[in-house]
Design a protein around this motif. Structure first.
Motif, PDB file in Angstrom:
ATOM      1  N   ALA A 199      27.673   0.326  58.438  1.00 55.98           N
ATOM      2  CA  ALA A 199      29.098   0.626  58.598  1.00 55.98           C
ATOM      3  C   ALA A 199      29.802  -0.561  59.222  1.00 55.98           C
ATOM      4  CB  ALA A 199      29.290   1.878  59.437  1.00 55.98           C
ATOM      5  N   GLY A 200      29.825  -1.679  58.499  1.00 57.74           N
ATOM      6  CA  GLY A 200      30.379  -2.908  59.042  1.00 57.74           C
ATOM      7  C   GLY A 200      31.818  -3.163  58.699  1.00 57.74           C
ATOM      8  N   ASP A 201      32.405  -2.346  57.839  1.00 58.30           N
ATOM      9  CA  ASP A 201      33.808  -2.535  57.477  1.00 58.30           C
ATOM     10  C   ASP A 201      34.409  -1.177  57.153  1.00 58.30           C
ATOM     11  OD1 ASP A 201      32.808  -1.894  54.979  1.00 58.30           O
ATOM     12  OD2 ASP A 201      33.146  -3.875  54.105  1.00 58.30           O
ATOM     13  N   LEU A 202      35.664  -1.166  56.735  1.00 66.41           N
ATOM     14  CA  LEU A 202      36.351   0.103  56.498  1.00 66.41           C
ATOM     15  C   LEU A 202      35.725   0.887  55.351  1.00 66.41           C
ATOM     16  CD1 LEU A 202      38.661   1.942  57.328  1.00 66.41           C
ATOM     17  CD2 LEU A 202      40.156   0.660  55.753  1.00 66.41           C
ATOM     18  N   LEU A 203      35.291   0.182  54.300  1.00 68.36           N
ATOM     19  CA  LEU A 203      34.746   0.885  53.150  1.00 68.36           C
ATOM     20  C   LEU A 203      33.420   1.564  53.484  1.00 68.36           C
ATOM     21  CD1 LEU A 203      34.802   1.746  50.245  1.00 68.36           C
ATOM     22  CD2 LEU A 203      33.936  -0.515  49.574  1.00 68.36           C
ATOM     23  N   THR A 204      32.512   0.849  54.120  1.00 67.41           N
ATOM     24  CA  THR A 204      31.217   1.465  54.429  1.00 67.41           C
ATOM     25  C   THR A 204      31.368   2.567  55.481  1.00 67.41           C
ATOM     26  OG1 THR A 204      30.800  -0.430  55.909  1.00 67.41           O
ATOM     27  CG2 THR A 204      29.779  -0.486  53.726  1.00 67.41           C
ATOM     28  N   ASN A 205      32.310   2.434  56.402  1.00 71.62           N
ATOM     29  CA  ASN A 205      32.608   3.533  57.322  1.00 71.62           C
ATOM     30  C   ASN A 205      33.081   4.762  56.552  1.00 71.62           C
ATOM     31  OD1 ASN A 205      32.867   3.146  60.565  1.00 71.62           O
ATOM     32  ND2 ASN A 205      32.908   1.165  59.529  1.00 71.62           N
ATOM     33  N   THR A 206      33.961   4.530  55.590  1.00 71.06           N
ATOM     34  CA  THR A 206      34.495   5.641  54.799  1.00 71.06           C
ATOM     35  C   THR A 206      33.395   6.342  54.015  1.00 71.06           C
ATOM     36  OG1 THR A 206      36.651   4.546  54.620  1.00 71.06           O
ATOM     37  CG2 THR A 206      36.156   6.232  52.984  1.00 71.06           C
ATOM     38  N   LEU A 207      32.455   5.580  53.489  1.00 72.95           N
ATOM     39  CA  LEU A 207      31.340   6.187  52.757  1.00 72.95           C
ATOM     40  C   LEU A 207      30.524   7.103  53.660  1.00 72.95           C
ATOM     41  CD1 LEU A 207      30.101   3.230  50.518  1.00 72.95           C
ATOM     42  CD2 LEU A 207      30.941   5.448  49.725  1.00 72.95           C
ATOM     43  N   LEU A 208      30.319   6.692  54.895  1.00 75.60           N
ATOM     44  CA  LEU A 208      29.556   7.532  55.824  1.00 75.60           C
ATOM     45  C   LEU A 208      30.310   8.800  56.191  1.00 75.60           C
ATOM     46  CD1 LEU A 208      27.869   5.039  58.332  1.00 75.60           C
ATOM     47  CD2 LEU A 208      26.790   6.394  56.528  1.00 75.60           C
ATOM     48  N   MET A 209      31.627   8.728  56.192  1.00 78.33           N
ATOM     49  CA  MET A 209      32.437   9.883  56.585  1.00 78.33           C
ATOM     50  C   MET A 209      32.737  10.809  55.414  1.00 78.33           C
ATOM     51  SD  MET A 209      32.698   9.546  59.763  1.00 78.33           S
ATOM     52  CE  MET A 209      33.647  11.056  59.880  1.00 78.33           C
TER      53      MET A 209
END
Length: 412
Positions: free
Chosen positions: A96-106
């Motif tokens: 979760a190093g940027d906005l996109l990968t954070n969004t994928l986790l959420m």
């Protein structure tokens, strides 16, 4: 519907602008999250203009809105295109190093990945393991298309066409199990239009085919996930985007192109109107009408039966049951039988798996935007009728082909 469209850092990012347009024109609210690398290919101004929403790839923008949590929570659908090898790896590892990968986790709604990368990267065991991991967690990962990649390379790894990704995304949201697309991973060759047999430098023997039905088939097969090669004879319409086009003029040229293309195809659809005969001799100069001279006599010779030859070569190569061959029959009734009687006899002569039958005539089928067909099967299945626009008919034919392929040659 709220859609998060994640854009990976690959050259195929430029095609995702068309996917964004499809989503917005369908009335969906789209938030685009490009990776930093993606903005090197397509700038944020493009994504903002096409989506009508601000674009960021940083968790530190609009912190008060807690975007790294909110966007994933609110999304009805997350689509990642192109899903690069790097993005697939990060998603599989839960980074979760940027906005996109954070969004994928959420994200708690459906997630669709549309991969695009070089063949060796796609086939690498690490990438394949990441894909299996994502699929095991419930994510949908499309098979990449096969075709031209960056530079002169070609092979599996090409981003599926935007229309195909759109169809898969809509199917996924609707809870259908066909989000993998009925022709995903298949190679389909389609002939379209009418051949022209030269008589002299300015005249030819031709037919009324416009190529509209063949082009509609190419679009339907492309949208069903196939890699499409279109053998285009004379057509009144332009070939569609996202397919390989091979231009031909005569029946003999079409024969050579079809035999060559069929060798690497899972499906061959011979929808072109092929001349049965050609002039025995072609004049090097224009044949002139001269006073006092007799009318010219034009001798004709039979053209090869391309469809029958395709079937014979397939069977001789031991590919019967693994390659599907579809023929078209433009028929009229006569004293010897009606349209379906002639078509049934042709199906037995040709030996193809499916035969799509048109009842043709003046102001019917050729050049029109609508069509009505009957699909006959060599297996003896009940005839299937399809009618409507040529796009509607093409969709019905491609759906039937998908069912036939799963019956005789299912994907592993």
């Amino acid at each position: 519907m709220r859609i998060v469209l994640g854009v990976g850092g690959g050259i195929a990012a430029y095609k995702v602008a068309s996917l964004l347009r499809l989503f917005t024109e369908a009335g969906h609210y789209v938030t685009v999250i490009p990776t930093e690398a993606a903005t090197r290919f397509v700038g944020t101004a493009t994504w903002e203009a096409l989506s009508g929403n601000p674009v960021s790839n940083s968790v530190f923008d609009d912190v008060h809105q807690v975007n790294h949590v909110r966007l994933g929570h609110e999304a009805d659908l997350v689509v990642i295109a192109p899903a690069t090898a790097d993005l697939l790896a990060k998603a599989a590892a839960g980074l979760a190093g940027d906005l996109l990968t954070n969004t994928l986790l959420m994200a708690r709604g459906p997630v669709l990945f549309a991969p695009a990368m070089h063949t060796e990267m796609w086939q690498h065991p690490a990438t394949q393991a990441n894909v299996e991991t994502l699929r095991s967690r419930g994510a949908a990962v499309l098979e990449p298309a096969t075709g031209r990649l960056t530079g002169t390379d070609s092979g599996p790894g090409r981003l599926p066409e935007p229309e195909a990704i759109f169809e898969a995304a809509m199917a996924l949201v609707q809870g259908r199990s066909d989000y993998q697309l009925p022709l995903a991973g298949r190679i389909v060759t389609i002939s379209a239009g009418g051949t022209r047999e030269p008589l002299d430098p300015v005249r030819f023997l031709g037919n009324r085919s416009s190529g509209k039905q063949g082009v509609a088939l190419a679009v339907a097969a492309r949208n069903a996930g196939a890699t499409v090669r279109l053998l285009a004879a004379h057509m009144d319409v332009a070939p569609p985007a996202g397919v390989e086009v091979v231009r031909v003029d005569t029946a003999l040229q079409l024969r050579d192109a079809a035999l060559d293309a069929a060798a690497g195809s899972d499906v061959v659809i011979m929808s072109a109107a092929v001349a049965d005969f050609r002039p025995a001799e072609v004049s090097d100069t224009k044949i002139k009408k001269r006073d006092g001279a007799g009318d010219p006599m034009i001798a004709l010779v039979r053209n090869p039966d391309i469809l029958h030859e395709l079937v014979e070569r397939r069977n001789a190569a031991g590919r019967a049951g693994r390659q599907l061959i579809v023929g078209f029959a433009a028929e009229t009734g006569d004293d010897d039988g009606d349209v379906l009687a002639h078509a049934e006899a042709k199906l037995q002569r040709k030996g193809c798996d499916l035969l799509v039958v048109n009842h043709v005539g003046t102001d019917r089928v050729f050049g029109q935007d609508t069509n009505s067909v009957v699909i006959l099967a060599r297996s003896g299945a009940e005839p299937q009728e399809a009618a409507g626009t040529k796009a509607d008919v093409a969709a019905a034919i491609v759906a039937r082909i998908g069912l036939e392929l799963e019956r005789v040659s299912p994907r592993p």
